[in-house]
Design a protein around this motif. Sequence first.
Motif, mmCIF file in Angstrom:
data_model
loop_
_atom_site.group_PDB
_atom_site.id
_atom_site.type_symbol
_atom_site.label_atom_id
_atom_site.label_comp_id
_atom_site.label_asym_id
_atom_site.label_seq_id
_atom_site.Cartn_x
_atom_site.Cartn_y
_atom_site.Cartn_z
ATOM 1 N N TYR A 42 3.877 4.987 1.627
ATOM 2 C CA TYR A 42 3.426 5.615 0.376
ATOM 3 C C TYR A 42 4.412 6.683 -0.077
ATOM 4 N N ARG A 70 4.582 12.467 -4.854
ATOM 5 C CA ARG A 70 3.870 11.941 -3.686
ATOM 6 C C ARG A 70 3.996 12.915 -2.515
ATOM 7 N N TYR A 101 -1.058 1.984 -2.622
ATOM 8 C CA TYR A 101 -1.918 3.111 -2.974
ATOM 9 C C TYR A 101 -1.730 3.576 -4.407
ATOM 10 N N GLU A 104 1.384 3.249 6.827
ATOM 11 C CA GLU A 104 1.038 3.116 5.411
ATOM 12 C C GLU A 104 1.369 4.399 4.645
#
Length: 265
Positions: free
Chosen positions: A60, A162, A67, A56
């Motif tokens: 992301y 990110r 998210y 995950e």
Amino acid sequence: METREDLLNELKVIEKWENDQSDLWIWDRLGRLPFKILDKITPQFIHNKVGNLLEEIGSYIQNGGSYLMKEHNLFEKIEKETGRPITQVSDIEDIPLVTMDKLSQELTGQRKKFAAIQGASTGIGGIFTLALDVPALMGISLKTLQEIAILHGYDPNEKSERIFMIKCLQFSSADIVGKRAILNELSSYYQQGSGSSEMMSQLQGWREVVYTYRDQFGWKKLFQMVPIAGMIFGAFTNRSMINDLAETGIMLYRKRRILERLEQK
């Protein structure tokens, strides 16, 4: 808008905070040991949860995935505080630092309460519900960092942001050597800008984020493995971890904004 002297004074405060982060208490080091032992006795389904979380987080970094948060409510909050229309993240770049800090602190308070409730609810069933706490806390952490990024005028929809958030996660859960290394990486990042390929290449080992994030629970989370009593410890540790992470995010994003404003002076 702040004067150059104001910005330099703010920068000194952040640099002092960075230096203070080198003081890692001995129990923070010892706190990592229990999970090395727990790995041998932890049920496989918990290991599977961590494995899923790795995938995950990889997703992301690449595309944001589930998210990514919705910005609309946060824009409304900023509009109410500043009295100016906010339709996109770039509209936030030039709001005063004191306003960014005020909104960030209010947000931190809300997220700490939410994390405490999360920790209490997953502490009810001991080790079995603890398996749910790691991914849930990671989700809260990422969304908290996204909100702090937006409040400082940075867009979490961009991959470079990110990556920066994952570095914040790494910093908040790293030991002394790790913190120093990350600060050095970020210094290069500040100088070269968000397009720095070096920063991205240094994230090849991003899987360590999840493991260090889990390992930092250490002895703190041992108590959460006890059914019912784990509610108290789960609430306390989750609140504490989100507080530390939010502080890291606020300081590192604030530093970026200050350095960018200094370049314009």
